[in-house]
Write an enzyme that holds these catalytic residues in place. Structure first.
Site, PDB file in Angstrom:
ATOM      1  CB  SER A  66      24.580  38.178  20.859  1.00  0.00           C
ATOM      2  OG  SER A  66      23.060  37.568  20.777  1.00  0.00           O
ATOM      3  CB  THR A 168      24.508  34.534  26.203  1.00  0.00           C
ATOM      4  OG1 THR A 168      25.706  35.143  26.269  1.00  0.00           O
ATOM      5  CG2 THR A 168      24.825  32.958  26.794  1.00  0.00           C
ATOM      6  CB  THR A 186      27.797  33.909  24.106  1.00  0.00           C
ATOM      7  OG1 THR A 186      27.593  35.337  24.019  1.00  0.00           O
ATOM      8  CG2 THR A 186      29.087  33.986  25.025  1.00  0.00           C
ATOM      9  NE  ARG A 196      33.823  39.982  28.316  1.00  0.00           N
ATOM     10  CZ  ARG A 196      32.532  39.415  28.382  1.00  0.00           C
ATOM     11  NH1 ARG A 196      32.469  38.468  27.349  1.00  0.00           N
ATOM     12  NH2 ARG A 196      31.801  39.670  29.336  1.00  0.00           N
ATOM     13  CB  VAL A 197      37.071  34.666  28.522  1.00  0.00           C
ATOM     14  CG1 VAL A 197      36.298  33.727  28.837  1.00  0.00           C
ATOM     15  CG2 VAL A 197      38.072  34.223  27.272  1.00  0.00           C
ATOM     16  N   GLY A 198      34.194  35.862  28.641  1.00  0.00           N
ATOM     17  CA  GLY A 198      32.829  36.078  29.705  1.00  0.00           C
ATOM     18  C   GLY A 198      32.555  34.960  30.700  1.00  0.00           C
ATOM     19  CG  ASP A 199      28.563  35.033  31.901  1.00  0.00           C
ATOM     20  OD1 ASP A 199      28.747  35.462  30.996  1.00  0.00           O
ATOM     21  OD2 ASP A 199      27.415  34.632  32.281  1.00  0.00           O
ATOM     22  CB  THR A 219      22.015  35.973  29.629  1.00  0.00           C
ATOM     23  OG1 THR A 219      22.005  36.880  28.438  1.00  0.00           O
ATOM     24  CG2 THR A 219      20.534  36.474  30.228  1.00  0.00           C
ATOM     25  N   GLY A 220      23.718  38.123  30.245  1.00  0.00           N
ATOM     26  CA  GLY A 220      24.142  39.484  30.711  1.00  0.00           C
ATOM     27  C   GLY A 220      25.615  39.706  30.787  1.00  0.00           C
ATOM     28  CG  HIS A 221      26.828  43.735  31.513  1.00  0.00           C
ATOM     29  ND1 HIS A 221      25.505  43.981  31.197  1.00  0.00           N
ATOM     30  CD2 HIS A 221      27.718  44.756  31.077  1.00  0.00           C
ATOM     31  CE1 HIS A 221      25.301  44.987  30.438  1.00  0.00           C
ATOM     32  NE2 HIS A 221      26.688  45.438  30.305  1.00  0.00           N
ATOM     33  N   GLY A 222      29.087  39.591  31.844  1.00  0.00           N
ATOM     34  CA  GLY A 222      29.703  38.384  32.346  1.00  0.00           C
ATOM     35  C   GLY A 222      30.522  38.509  33.519  1.00  0.00           C
TER      36      GLY A 222
HETATM   37  C1  SD4 Z   1      29.150  37.634  28.232  1.00  0.00           C
HETATM   38  N1  SD4 Z   1      27.186  36.712  29.361  1.00  0.00           N
HETATM   39  O1  SD4 Z   1      29.987  37.386  27.311  1.00  0.00           O
HETATM   40  C2  SD4 Z   1      27.940  36.943  28.041  1.00  0.00           C
HETATM   41  C3  SD4 Z   1      26.919  37.918  27.022  1.00  0.00           C
HETATM   42  C4  SD4 Z   1      25.540  37.938  27.401  1.00  0.00           C
HETATM   43  O2  SD4 Z   1      24.084  39.773  27.554  1.00  0.00           O
HETATM   44  O3  SD4 Z   1      25.023  37.473  27.918  1.00  0.00           O
HETATM   45  N2  SD4 Z   1      25.380  39.262  27.322  1.00  0.00           N
HETATM   46  O4  SD4 Z   1      29.454  38.131  29.051  1.00  0.00           O
END
Ligand code: SD4
Length: 308
Positions: A66, A168, A186, A196-199, A219-222
């Site tokens: 990841s 991440t 990440t 797509r770009v996350g947080d 971490t998690g859903h950006g």
């Molecule tokens: C994202 N936060 O790209 C990152 C990925 C992540 O658990 O941490 N996923 O959204």
């Protein structure tokens, strides 16, 4: 530590025994990343070097699926990387949607130190990296390619919460000079839309450092972290006197309130460290761990969660 800095915190925080230097990082792989960072911190090194070196270990490890090399690709089979870095002086550097470079965190640092900008994306980031001497490599491993081809059979984008307990890597550190820094890197959500770009590369969302107050990373859903400007929020809550854990909990609570209907399908986790060396974490779903290394050793801690 200067009294002026400590006076920004409620007495109960700095009255507790704190131990510096200290480094914190997300997920189980934070343990091995912390060892590298600790090597820098324990030798009187700078937090910015500690966090860069620490996360690089994970970026280069193909078994970590990841982050960096070996990361799962997007829906079109491209490994696209996001990373950012921030030091005690509010210097920042970031790259997003970067392909073919093993160490996006070092490219982010080069953006910070060698350009008049703070963020480069896509082909521009790649061209800059190549000019800086980074090597162009194929980051898609056979294992990730196989998994992607399997995924193509359904093409159902449904991010898995706490995937393999490592996602991440976000790392924040306080060095012996009293300076805070952070890094976050990440390959993003597996099988995300191309582009797509996350947080994680967004300063204030996936990472924030204020050397007077503290640092946080996510971490998690950006998408959910960006929606609340997560890490900036956590640091600002610490400024208002919350402990690191209280600040993380309040940020997670904001996500929960807005996303109650789908809360069981998403994960958001924050870790935070204040200027006094006190640390904490909180997440939405059970199962998020983070690693802490100080003079008392390196250990993994399971974060408390909103949904038990
Ligand atoms: C994202 N936060 O790209 C990152 C990925 C992540 O658990 O941490 N996923 O959204």
């Amino acid at each position: 530590m200067a009294a002026a800095v400590l006076s920004a915190f409620p007495k109960k925080i700095y009255a507790e025994e704190v131990s510096t230097p200290i480094v914190l990082s997300t997920w189980n792989f934070g343990l091995k990343a912390n060892e590298v960072a600790w090597d820098v911190l324990s030798k009187n090194g700078k937090s910015i070097d500690a966090v860069e070196n620490g996360v690089k270990l994970v970026e280069a490890d193909p078994s970590e699926r990841s982050v960096g090399y070996g990361g799962r690709p997007d829906r079109d089979g491209f490994v696209t990387l996001d990373a950012c870095i921030m030091d005690h002086d509010q210097n920042i550097g970031s790259v997003a949607y970067l392909q073919h470079i093993m160490h996006p965190i070092s490219v982010a640092r080069a953006v910070m130190e060698k350009t008049p900008h703070v963020m480069l994306v896509g082909d521009g980031a790649l061209q800059f990296a190549l000019k800086e001497g980074f090597k162009k490599e194929n980051l898609l491993t056979a294992e990730s390619e196989k998994e992607w081809k399997e995924w193509l059979k359904t093409s159902n984008y449904k991010p898995i919460v706490n995937i393999e307990n490592h996602d991440t890597i976000g790392m924040i550190a306080l060095d012996m000079h009293g300076n805070l820094s952070g890094a976050c890197t990440t390959s993003g959500m597996a099988f995300k839309m191309h582009g797509r770009v996350g947080d994680s590369p967004i300063i204030g969302a996936g990472l924030f450092v204020d050397n007077e107050i503290g640092a946080a990373t996510a971490t998690g859903h950006g998408e959910e972290v960006i929606r609340i400007a997560g890490c900036h929020l956590v640091v600002e809550l610490m400024r208002q006197g919350r402990t690191p854990e209280e600040a993380c909990r309040e940020a997670v609570e904001r996500v929960f309130k807005k996303q109650q209907k789908r809360a069981s399908e998403i994960q958001v986790g924050f870790i935070a460290l204040n200027k006094a060396g006190q640390y904490g974490s909180y997440c939405l779903q059970k199962g998020f761990s983070y690693a802490v290394h100080n003079n008392r050793g390196n250990r993994l801690i399971e974060a408390d969660s909103r949904i038990k």
